[in-house]
Design a protein around this motif. Structure first.
Motif, mmCIF file in Angstrom:
data_model
loop_
_atom_site.group_PDB
_atom_site.id
_atom_site.type_symbol
_atom_site.label_atom_id
_atom_site.label_comp_id
_atom_site.label_asym_id
_atom_site.label_seq_id
_atom_site.Cartn_x
_atom_site.Cartn_y
_atom_site.Cartn_z
ATOM 1 N N ALA A 1 1.004 -1.104 -0.121
ATOM 2 C CA ALA A 1 -0.082 -0.090 -0.029
ATOM 3 C C ALA A 1 0.694 1.213 0.037
ATOM 4 C CB ALA A 1 -0.784 -0.027 1.246
ATOM 5 N N LEU A 2 1.917 1.150 0.648
ATOM 6 C CA LEU A 2 2.632 2.547 0.957
ATOM 7 C C LEU A 2 4.195 2.324 0.930
ATOM 8 C CD1 LEU A 2 2.751 5.406 1.976
ATOM 9 C CD2 LEU A 2 2.869 4.419 4.393
ATOM 10 N N GLY A 3 4.980 3.116 0.172
ATOM 11 C CA GLY A 3 6.558 3.282 0.421
ATOM 12 C C GLY A 3 7.448 2.711 -0.449
ATOM 13 N N PRO A 4 8.582 2.642 -0.399
ATOM 14 C CA PRO A 4 9.094 3.263 0.866
ATOM 15 C C PRO A 4 8.841 4.664 1.041
ATOM 16 C CG PRO A 4 10.773 2.373 -0.494
ATOM 17 C CD PRO A 4 9.573 2.236 -1.207
ATOM 18 N N SER B 1 -5.642 8.668 -5.571
ATOM 19 C CA SER B 1 -6.495 7.989 -4.617
ATOM 20 C C SER B 1 -5.798 6.431 -4.414
ATOM 21 C CB SER B 1 -7.956 7.745 -5.263
ATOM 22 O OG SER B 1 -8.842 7.397 -4.222
ATOM 23 N N GLY B 2 -5.882 6.246 -3.326
ATOM 24 C CA GLY B 2 -5.363 4.914 -2.908
ATOM 25 C C GLY B 2 -3.719 4.637 -2.656
ATOM 26 N N ALA C 1 1.523 6.965 -7.450
ATOM 27 C CA ALA C 1 0.676 6.112 -7.463
ATOM 28 C C ALA C 1 1.063 4.981 -6.360
ATOM 29 C CB ALA C 1 0.093 5.779 -8.796
ATOM 30 N N ARG C 2 0.086 4.093 -6.148
ATOM 31 C CA ARG C 2 0.405 2.987 -5.099
ATOM 32 C C ARG C 2 1.206 2.142 -5.515
ATOM 33 N NH1 ARG C 2 -1.262 -2.067 -4.610
ATOM 34 N NH2 ARG C 2 -2.787 -1.759 -6.268
ATOM 35 N N PRO C 3 2.393 1.570 -4.702
ATOM 36 C CA PRO C 3 2.514 2.006 -3.369
ATOM 37 C C PRO C 3 3.200 3.389 -3.395
ATOM 38 C CG PRO C 3 4.269 0.600 -4.103
ATOM 39 C CD PRO C 3 3.404 0.563 -5.184
ATOM 40 N N GLY C 4 2.740 4.302 -2.616
ATOM 41 C CA GLY C 4 2.818 5.733 -2.545
ATOM 42 C C GLY C 4 4.263 5.894 -2.247
ATOM 43 N N GLY D 1 0.482 12.353 -14.214
ATOM 44 C CA GLY D 1 0.971 11.132 -14.735
ATOM 45 C C GLY D 1 0.576 9.899 -13.818
ATOM 46 N N GLU D 2 0.799 10.455 -12.548
ATOM 47 C CA GLU D 2 0.398 9.451 -11.227
ATOM 48 C C GLU D 2 -1.024 8.958 -11.254
ATOM 49 O OE1 GLU D 2 3.029 7.892 -9.645
ATOM 50 O OE2 GLU D 2 4.336 9.242 -10.887
ATOM 51 N N VAL D 3 -1.871 10.049 -11.366
ATOM 52 C CA VAL D 3 -3.190 9.846 -11.376
ATOM 53 C C VAL D 3 -3.597 8.892 -12.337
ATOM 54 C CG1 VAL D 3 -5.565 10.993 -11.374
ATOM 55 C CG2 VAL D 3 -3.790 11.988 -10.084
#
Ligand SMILES: Nc1ncnc2c1ncn2[C@@H]1O[C@H](COP(=O)(O)OP(=O)(O)OP(=O)(O)O)[C@@H](O)[C@H]1O
Ligand SMILES: [Mg+2]
Length: 271
Positions: free
Chosen positions: A38-41, A58-59, A222-225, A262-264
């Motif tokens: 979901a996240l990282g690093p 989002s997400g 975008a995920r993983p953020g 781009g990320e969206v």
């Protein structure tokens, strides 16, 4: 009881250590083949008194990062260190207000102090003080259901600030409000945080909001953020909502949107 140092300067010098440091912070949900990163690093350092805004698709893990910071969720890997004086340094404000409909406005604002077992008289006085600052004094005895959305969100803000948190974590706190009310609450929050200098981590989908409020705007992938960019709105403090009409404001908004676009898209249409 006399003050032993009557001539000593009262304000403490600002701490030099960062209030918050995240190092290679990651979070996954689930296990094995079904695990979702979901996240990282994420690496992040926030200095005392700094107002940091997080934007990202989002997400991408923004709420996850906030929940880890609040101590509501553990990281899967990496480290989070909070340089704080109190055992409960953070207060969190959610998008959906998170206030209790069965408690009066005063009891909602006092809630954090009740948990800390602050004596009732003191807790009432501190809660009433914040209600006054939020323009809600006459609604102390009302129930949240009778309030407008903006007033409910003010109750949530008063409740978080009443405990005098060292770190204020705000997760899209104004997302449910109409544009006019949102602008008003942004200006109020600007006023408030420039007075209290509370270290704040603020998640929003609105680039305008991030630019008006933030010392820094961090853009997440975008995920993983992960944090892919950082910009500092070029406005001195104390600032007011008037910065919205500055040419630098529009320019920074376009620049941030270029970074984010781009990320969206990547989130909406995964490769
Ligand atoms: N408790 C959980 N269990 C499983 N998956 C989760 C959990 N919490 C979050 N996720 C997943 O982790 C990812 C990041 O979620 P998160 O809520 O942090 O995103 P966000 O950036 O806050 O999104 P939004 O902007 O829509 O609020 C999403 O894919 C989400 O489905
Ligand atoms: Mg979220």
């Amino acid at each position: 009881m006399g003050d032993p140092h009557p001539t000593a300067p009262s304000p403490a010098p600002p701490p030099t250590a960062p209030t918050l440091r995240a190092q290679a912070l990651t979070r996954s949900f689930g296990r094995g083949a079904k695990a979702l990163i979901a996240l990282g690093p994420v690496d992040l350092t926030i200095a005392p008194g700094e107002f940091t805004c997080l934007v990202g698709p989002s997400g991408c893990g923004k709420s996850t990062l906030l929940r880890i910071t609040a101590g509501l969720l553990r990281p899967s890997a990496g480290q989070l260190s909070l340089h704080a004086a109190s055992p409960r340094p953070a207060a969190m404000i959610f998008q959906d207000y998170g206030i209790y409909d069965w408690k009066t406005v005063l009891a909602n604002v006092r809630f954090g102090l009740d948990i800390q077992r602050v004596p009732r008289r003191e807790a009432d006085a501190r809660a009433r003080d914040w209600l006054a600052r939020m323009g809600l004094s006459e609604f102390a005895g009302a129930y949240p259901a009778t309030l407008s959305g903006g007033m409910r969100q003010r109750v949530a803000i008063a409740r978080a600030l009443t405990v005098e948190p060292e770190i204020l974590l705000m997760d899209e706190p104004f997302a449910a409000l109409d544009a006019q009310l949102r602008t008003i609450l942004q200006d109020e929050l600007l006023d408030l945080t420039q007075t209290t200098r509370t270290t704040t981590l603020f998640v929003t989908h609105s680039l305008e909001e991030a630019i008006v409020l933030g010392d820094r705007v961090l853009v997440m992938s975008a995920r993983p953020g992960r944090i892919i960019a950082e910009r500092r709105p070029p406005f001195t403090r104390p600032r007011t909502g008037d910065v919205r009409s500055a040419p630098e404001f529009t320019a920074l908004k376009s620049e941030l949107w270029e970074l984010l676009r781009g990320e969206v898209r990547r989130e909406a249409v995964p490769a």
